[in-house]
Motif scaffolding. Structure first.
Motif, PDB file in Angstrom:
ATOM      1  N   GLY A 151      -3.309 -15.187 -13.744  1.00 52.00           N
ATOM      2  CA  GLY A 151      -2.227 -14.548 -14.173  1.00 52.00           C
ATOM      3  C   GLY A 151      -0.942 -15.256 -14.007  1.00 52.00           C
ATOM      4  N   TYR A 152      -1.075 -16.451 -13.212  1.00 55.09           N
ATOM      5  CA  TYR A 152       0.177 -17.143 -12.948  1.00 55.09           C
ATOM      6  C   TYR A 152      -0.226 -18.486 -13.447  1.00 55.09           C
ATOM      7  N   LYS A 153       1.083 -19.155 -13.729  1.00 58.70           N
ATOM      8  CA  LYS A 153       1.073 -20.542 -14.224  1.00 58.70           C
ATOM      9  C   LYS A 153       1.725 -21.643 -12.801  1.00 58.70           C
ATOM     10  N   VAL A 154       0.798 -22.329 -12.412  1.00 54.61           N
ATOM     11  CA  VAL A 154       1.198 -22.930 -11.313  1.00 54.61           C
ATOM     12  C   VAL A 154       2.033 -24.316 -11.604  1.00 54.61           C
ATOM     13  N   ASP A 155       2.982 -24.833 -11.118  1.00 48.29           N
ATOM     14  CA  ASP A 155       3.462 -26.024 -11.337  1.00 48.29           C
ATOM     15  C   ASP A 155       2.434 -27.278 -11.945  1.00 48.29           C
ATOM     16  N   VAL A 156       1.758 -27.646 -10.758  1.00 51.25           N
ATOM     17  CA  VAL A 156       0.801 -28.663 -10.902  1.00 51.25           C
ATOM     18  C   VAL A 156      -0.624 -28.179 -10.323  1.00 51.25           C
ATOM     19  N   ARG A 212       6.096 -15.768  -2.058  1.00 52.58           N
ATOM     20  CA  ARG A 212       5.306 -15.499  -1.039  1.00 52.58           C
ATOM     21  C   ARG A 212       3.871 -14.542  -1.482  1.00 52.58           C
ATOM     22  N   ARG A 213       4.094 -13.749  -2.311  1.00 54.32           N
ATOM     23  CA  ARG A 213       3.205 -12.652  -2.872  1.00 54.32           C
ATOM     24  C   ARG A 213       2.245 -13.688  -3.830  1.00 54.32           C
ATOM     25  N   ARG A 214       3.105 -14.368  -4.500  1.00 55.59           N
ATOM     26  CA  ARG A 214       2.270 -15.382  -5.664  1.00 55.59           C
ATOM     27  C   ARG A 214       1.273 -16.578  -4.539  1.00 55.59           C
ATOM     28  N   GLN A 215       1.860 -16.819  -3.423  1.00 54.29           N
ATOM     29  CA  GLN A 215       1.007 -17.801  -2.713  1.00 54.29           C
ATOM     30  C   GLN A 215       0.072 -16.966  -2.335  1.00 54.29           C
ATOM     31  N   ASN A 216       0.070 -15.857  -1.658  1.00 54.23           N
ATOM     32  CA  ASN A 216      -1.065 -14.883  -1.243  1.00 54.23           C
ATOM     33  C   ASN A 216      -1.880 -14.648  -2.087  1.00 54.23           C
ATOM     34  N   ASP A 217      -1.706 -14.343  -3.355  1.00 55.87           N
ATOM     35  CA  ASP A 217      -2.648 -14.076  -4.517  1.00 55.87           C
ATOM     36  C   ASP A 217      -3.472 -15.365  -4.672  1.00 55.87           C
ATOM     37  N   LEU A 218      -2.858 -16.581  -4.902  1.00 56.90           N
ATOM     38  CA  LEU A 218      -3.518 -17.623  -5.148  1.00 56.90           C
ATOM     39  C   LEU A 218      -4.478 -17.876  -4.088  1.00 56.90           C
ATOM     40  N   SER A 219      -4.177 -17.679  -2.955  1.00 58.18           N
ATOM     41  CA  SER A 219      -4.958 -18.224  -1.895  1.00 58.18           C
ATOM     42  C   SER A 219      -6.083 -17.076  -1.620  1.00 58.18           C
ATOM     43  N   LEU A 246      -7.584 -16.061  -4.249  1.00 57.97           N
ATOM     44  CA  LEU A 246      -8.562 -16.457  -5.347  1.00 57.97           C
ATOM     45  C   LEU A 246      -9.232 -17.785  -5.032  1.00 57.97           C
ATOM     46  N   GLY A 247      -8.915 -18.209  -3.912  1.00 56.59           N
ATOM     47  CA  GLY A 247      -9.661 -19.653  -3.289  1.00 56.59           C
ATOM     48  C   GLY A 247      -9.005 -20.890  -3.460  1.00 56.59           C
ATOM     49  N   TRP A 248      -7.757 -20.732  -3.949  1.00 56.06           N
ATOM     50  CA  TRP A 248      -6.843 -21.917  -4.222  1.00 56.06           C
ATOM     51  C   TRP A 248      -6.068 -22.219  -3.095  1.00 56.06           C
ATOM     52  N   GLN A 249      -6.105 -23.544  -2.809  1.00 55.10           N
ATOM     53  CA  GLN A 249      -4.907 -24.277  -1.702  1.00 55.10           C
ATOM     54  C   GLN A 249      -3.780 -24.200  -2.208  1.00 55.10           C
ATOM     55  N   VAL A 250      -2.731 -23.701  -1.647  1.00 55.30           N
ATOM     56  CA  VAL A 250      -1.071 -24.113  -2.210  1.00 55.30           C
ATOM     57  C   VAL A 250      -0.450 -24.645  -1.337  1.00 55.30           C
ATOM     58  N   LEU A 251      -0.200 -25.860  -1.721  1.00 56.94           N
ATOM     59  CA  LEU A 251       0.812 -26.924  -1.267  1.00 56.94           C
ATOM     60  C   LEU A 251       2.400 -26.493  -1.937  1.00 56.94           C
ATOM     61  N   ARG A 252       3.442 -26.799  -1.107  1.00 56.12           N
ATOM     62  CA  ARG A 252       4.787 -26.360  -1.518  1.00 56.12           C
ATOM     63  C   ARG A 252       5.728 -27.528  -0.964  1.00 56.12           C
ATOM     64  N   PHE A 253       6.381 -28.115  -2.068  1.00 53.38           N
ATOM     65  CA  PHE A 253       7.318 -29.251  -1.511  1.00 53.38           C
ATOM     66  C   PHE A 253       8.575 -29.133  -2.036  1.00 53.38           C
ATOM     67  N   THR A 254       9.775 -29.085  -1.208  1.00 59.61           N
ATOM     68  CA  THR A 254      10.930 -29.022  -1.746  1.00 59.61           C
ATOM     69  C   THR A 254      11.403 -30.158  -2.505  1.00 59.61           C
ATOM     70  N   TRP A 255      12.781 -30.113  -2.919  1.00 55.70           N
ATOM     71  CA  TRP A 255      13.481 -31.305  -3.526  1.00 55.70           C
ATOM     72  C   TRP A 255      13.653 -32.306  -2.373  1.00 55.70           C
ATOM     73  N   LEU A 256      13.790 -31.956  -1.172  1.00 52.73           N
ATOM     74  CA  LEU A 256      14.196 -32.982  -0.214  1.00 52.73           C
ATOM     75  C   LEU A 256      12.970 -33.697  -0.027  1.00 52.73           C
ATOM     76  N   ASP A 257      11.600 -32.938   0.118  1.00 52.74           N
ATOM     77  CA  ASP A 257      10.394 -33.716   0.322  1.00 52.74           C
ATOM     78  C   ASP A 257      10.187 -34.620  -0.709  1.00 52.74           C
ATOM     79  N   LEU A 258      10.443 -34.160  -2.080  1.00 52.71           N
ATOM     80  CA  LEU A 258      10.053 -34.998  -2.953  1.00 52.71           C
ATOM     81  C   LEU A 258      10.877 -36.490  -3.275  1.00 52.71           C
ATOM     82  N   THR A 259      12.027 -36.231  -2.851  1.00 50.53           N
ATOM     83  CA  THR A 259      13.033 -37.500  -3.187  1.00 50.53           C
ATOM     84  C   THR A 259      13.238 -38.225  -1.913  1.00 50.53           C
TER      85      THR A 259
END
Length: 303
Positions: A215-220, A247-254, A256-269
């Motif tokens: 029911g969600y769309k993850v960025d990648v 956080r609710r979205r992340q818990n729901d994905l977890s 469902l068996g998905w591992q969630v990685l989060r990266f900020t603009w600072l991380d990426l650049t």
């Protein structure tokens, strides 16, 4: 009066200030000859009965260019308390019509500053906070974090844009403009584009953008490994409601068996290699772990 002045000025005094305090030129010269005063530059002295602190060094460096000189760049950032460490080289800005050659351990730039871009902080002329943030953000590693931190507290994005437009021709202006554009409301989309670019450059395949999961769309998303990568823009955009939704979205994905990685603009650049290393490690771990999950055949790169 003289002692009070020296105490508030980190032990630094100009010849004009010495005159105003009742000292004559011969009296100043006697103090220099006796070793009580140290000449820093023409017309600028340090009273050598106390440590020569970073504050004294920055103040003396700026005053060495005259009363119209202004601390700028990382020197101004440190003076405002935006950075922890004082720079070894003091950036100084003075008007185009000003006189004087560059002194040792200073970096001089000649340009006329708008009055709104100049402030007096503890008796020293420094660039105002918005312009200081723009200049410091492109001069140091972690500059994005510096700008983001200021936006979370006492600076608004429109103030930075106004300072940028008043100083379009300055050194580093294009880089600052890119940061400001990234800090806009589309920052999350911009972060996603940076992530996709990093994945392609690293040769990592098997991913899909805006991938539907529960029911969600993850960025990648990596459907085979069931890894979801979520990107965040700048922290100053976040509020408590958005935090709770994420956080609710992340818990729901977890669940469902998905591992969630989060990266900020600072991380990426600022730390792209770290981001790619984390993704590679997650893929390796998931591929080695036996799981009862569907494994779709993925070919080619991301899309």
């Amino acid at each position: 009066m003289l002692n009070d002045l020296l105490r508030t000025q980190d032990g630094v005094i100009t010849l004009e200030q010495a005159y105003a305090s009742g000292l004559s030129l011969p009296a100043v010269q006697r103090r220099v000859q006796s070793g009580n005063w140290m000449r820093c530059s023409r017309g600028v002295y340090f009273v050598d009965d106390r440590p020569f602190t970073n504050a004294a060094r920055v103040r003396a460096a700026v005053w060495g260019y005259g009363e119209r000189a202004t601390a700028s760049g990382l020197a101004a950032a440190w003076w405002h308390g935006l950075t922890r460490f004082a720079p070894d080289v003091v950036d100084v800005t003075m008007p185009r019509t000003g006189h004087g050659r560059c002194h040792e351990k200073t970096r001089l730039r000649r340009r006329d500053l708008d009055p709104s871009d100049v402030a007096s902080v503890r008796g020293l002329r420094v660039t105002a906070r918005p312009l200081t943030i723009l200049e410091a953000a492109i001069k140091r590693r972690g500059g994005i974090e510096l700008m983001d931190g200021a936006l979370q507290h006492d600076i608004e994005l429109r103030e930075l844009w106004r300072a940028q437009l008043r100083n379009k021709g300055r050194y580093g202006s294009p880089a600052a403009r890119i940061l400001l554009q990234a800090a806009g409301d589309g920052a999350r989309s911009a972060a996603e584009r940076v992530l996709v670019k990093l994945l392609r450059e690293a040769g990592i395949t098997g991913w899909r953008t805006n991938h539907p999961v529960g029911g969600y769309k993850v960025d990648v998303g990596f459907p085979v490994q069931q890894i979801a990568i979520e990107t965040d823009g700048w922290a100053f955009h976040s509020d408590q409601d958005a935090f709770q939704v994420d956080r609710r979205r992340q818990n729901d994905l977890s669940l469902l068996g998905w591992q969630v990685l989060r990266f900020t603009w600072l991380d990426l650049t600022e730390y792209p290699q770290r981001v790619i290393a984390t993704i590679r490690r997650a893929i390796s771990v998931r591929e080695q772990s036996p799981r009862d999950r569907p494994r779709a055949e993925i070919t080619g790169g991301g899309r």
